[in-house]
Design a protein around this motif. Structure first.
Motif, PDB file in Angstrom:
ATOM      1  N   GLY A   1       0.772  -1.421  -0.037  1.00  0.00           N
ATOM      2  CA  GLY A   1      -0.065   0.033   0.041  1.00  0.00           C
ATOM      3  C   GLY A   1       0.962   1.061   0.235  1.00  0.00           C
ATOM      4  N   LYS A   2       0.325   2.429  -0.255  1.00  0.00           N
ATOM      5  CA  LYS A   2       0.986   3.383  -0.317  1.00  0.00           C
ATOM      6  C   LYS A   2       2.064   3.912   0.854  1.00  0.00           C
ATOM      7  CE  LYS A   2      -1.704   5.537  -4.195  1.00  0.00           C
ATOM      8  NZ  LYS A   2      -2.667   6.710  -4.630  1.00  0.00           N
TER       9      LYS A   2
ATOM     10  N   SER B   1     -12.170 -10.021   2.484  1.00  0.00           N
ATOM     11  CA  SER B   1     -12.573 -10.100   3.853  1.00  0.00           C
ATOM     12  C   SER B   1     -11.476  -9.342   4.675  1.00  0.00           C
ATOM     13  CB  SER B   1     -12.785 -11.267   4.287  1.00  0.00           C
ATOM     14  OG  SER B   1     -11.835 -12.082   4.278  1.00  0.00           O
ATOM     15  N   ALA B   2     -10.249  -9.279   4.411  1.00  0.00           N
ATOM     16  CA  ALA B   2      -9.385  -8.587   5.431  1.00  0.00           C
ATOM     17  C   ALA B   2      -9.172  -6.888   5.415  1.00  0.00           C
ATOM     18  CB  ALA B   2      -7.862  -9.121   5.169  1.00  0.00           C
ATOM     19  N   PRO B   3      -8.824  -6.292   6.101  1.00  0.00           N
ATOM     20  CA  PRO B   3      -8.363  -4.786   6.297  1.00  0.00           C
ATOM     21  C   PRO B   3      -7.838  -4.264   4.782  1.00  0.00           C
ATOM     22  CG  PRO B   3      -7.820  -5.594   8.469  1.00  0.00           C
ATOM     23  CD  PRO B   3      -8.012  -6.952   7.477  1.00  0.00           C
ATOM     24  N   ASN B   4      -8.390  -3.319   4.315  1.00  0.00           N
ATOM     25  CA  ASN B   4      -7.705  -2.841   3.099  1.00  0.00           C
ATOM     26  C   ASN B   4      -7.788  -4.047   1.814  1.00  0.00           C
ATOM     27  OD1 ASN B   4      -7.029  -0.582   4.637  1.00  0.00           O
ATOM     28  ND2 ASN B   4      -4.995  -1.695   5.326  1.00  0.00           N
ATOM     29  N   GLY B   5      -8.669  -4.901   2.158  1.00  0.00           N
ATOM     30  CA  GLY B   5      -8.586  -5.968   0.938  1.00  0.00           C
ATOM     31  C   GLY B   5      -7.345  -6.699   0.886  1.00  0.00           C
TER      32      GLY B   5
ATOM     33  N   TRP C   1      -1.158  -3.750   6.437  1.00  0.00           N
ATOM     34  CA  TRP C   1      -0.560  -3.878   5.084  1.00  0.00           C
ATOM     35  C   TRP C   1      -1.782  -3.296   3.993  1.00  0.00           C
ATOM     36  CZ3 TRP C   1       4.106  -4.760   3.901  1.00  0.00           C
ATOM     37  CH2 TRP C   1       4.773  -5.606   5.116  1.00  0.00           C
ATOM     38  N   GLY C   2      -1.288  -2.927   2.998  1.00  0.00           N
ATOM     39  CA  GLY C   2      -2.413  -2.282   1.891  1.00  0.00           C
ATOM     40  C   GLY C   2      -2.745  -0.931   2.456  1.00  0.00           C
ATOM     41  N   SER C   3      -2.217  -0.193   3.341  1.00  0.00           N
ATOM     42  CA  SER C   3      -2.763   1.216   3.741  1.00  0.00           C
ATOM     43  C   SER C   3      -2.370   2.132   2.796  1.00  0.00           C
ATOM     44  CB  SER C   3      -2.282   1.577   5.218  1.00  0.00           C
ATOM     45  OG  SER C   3      -2.601   0.636   6.194  1.00  0.00           O
ATOM     46  N   GLU C   4      -3.424   3.152   2.423  1.00  0.00           N
ATOM     47  CA  GLU C   4      -3.103   4.057   1.449  1.00  0.00           C
ATOM     48  C   GLU C   4      -3.079   5.497   2.210  1.00  0.00           C
ATOM     49  OE1 GLU C   4      -3.086   3.433  -2.121  1.00  0.00           O
ATOM     50  OE2 GLU C   4      -2.893   1.310  -1.471  1.00  0.00           O
TER      51      GLU C   4
END
Length: 249
Positions: A141-142, A183-187, A246-249
């Protein structure tokens, strides 16, 4: 018998290409002049160029994701802006393959079986490497990219690439399973999984993972292979500020 098998394989490829391209409008087909220019530039046969075109079409979604996350690839493609996108991709990945210091190691090893022509193995590896790195950036993520993106490119990838490439050389590539998990946070899968690679026989042969400490200020990048799944290979440690999910924008 070997000649007959090669002729049969070539005819099967031609039939497959005819089936694939029949679904494309004539206006969408790359110009024949582009094919000739690409052949001359890369010194590949027409059938090898067609193999690359087919590979790019089959993996267009993953390749498009790689283009969006890789500025070097974007710049390479811009150098060939007079070509259609498919041929620009072939030439861009060929440039990337030629710039790599390491080479495909098994070109003369008759025990290695592959459905991909030996002449295009390095170019296809450049495509697969771009797909892997795109999955890593998607996992991050960014926000995490800002912390670790450059460090992964400088400190992690050069150390794990040779081992991953050796597995690709052995098993080939047909598809991948990335870090997406709706189904997970941030996909994004919040566990270790980043990307799995599947070979010519359709089975998984490699998993790229990242361990995260409880305080999230330490990550260990590693991979597993089908010959010994429990074994952790690579094991590159990065220490950093505490990471968000993980995957946080």
């Amino acid at each position: 018998m070997g000649v007959i098998k090669k002729v049969a394989a070539f005819l099967a490829l031609v039939m497959l290409l005819n089936t694939v391209f029949a679904a494309i409008t004539v206006s969408a087909l790359p110009a024949h002049s582009e094919l000739q220019k690409t052949q001359e530039e890369l010194k590949l046969s027409e059938s090898e160029i067609q193999e690359l075109l087919l590979f790019i079409q089959e993996h267009s979604t993953s390749i498009e994701e790689a283009i969006q996350t890789d500025n070097n690839l974007k710049l390479k493609m811009e150098e060939y802006d007079e070509y259609s996108k498919e041929f620009a991709l072939i030439l861009a990945f060929a440039d990337i393959a030629n710039s790599q210091t390491s080479t495909i190691s098994h070109l003369s090893d008759p025990s290695i079986q592959s459905e991909i022509s030996p002449a295009i193995w390095p170019i296809v590896w450049a495509v697969v490497a771009a797909i892997i790195k795109a999955a890593v950036k998607k996992k991050m993520g960014k926000k995490i990219q800002q912390q670790l993106g450059d460090r992964f490119d400088r400190e992690v990838w050069p150390q794990i690439e040779p081992g991953i490439k050796a597995q690709y050389e052995r098993y080939g590539y047909t598809r991948n399973k990335g870090p997406e998990l709706p189904s997970a946070p941030n996909g994004i899968n919040q566990g270790e999984q980043i990307i799995s690679l599947f070979g010519q026989d359709g089975t998984e042969y490699l998993r790229l993972d990242v361990f995260t400490s409880q305080s999230r200020n330490h990550t260990r990048w590693h991979y597993h292979t089908k010959d010994d799944w429990p074994d952790h290979k690579g094991n590159i440690d990065l220490y950093h500020n505490s990471l968000p999910k993980w995957g946080s924008e």
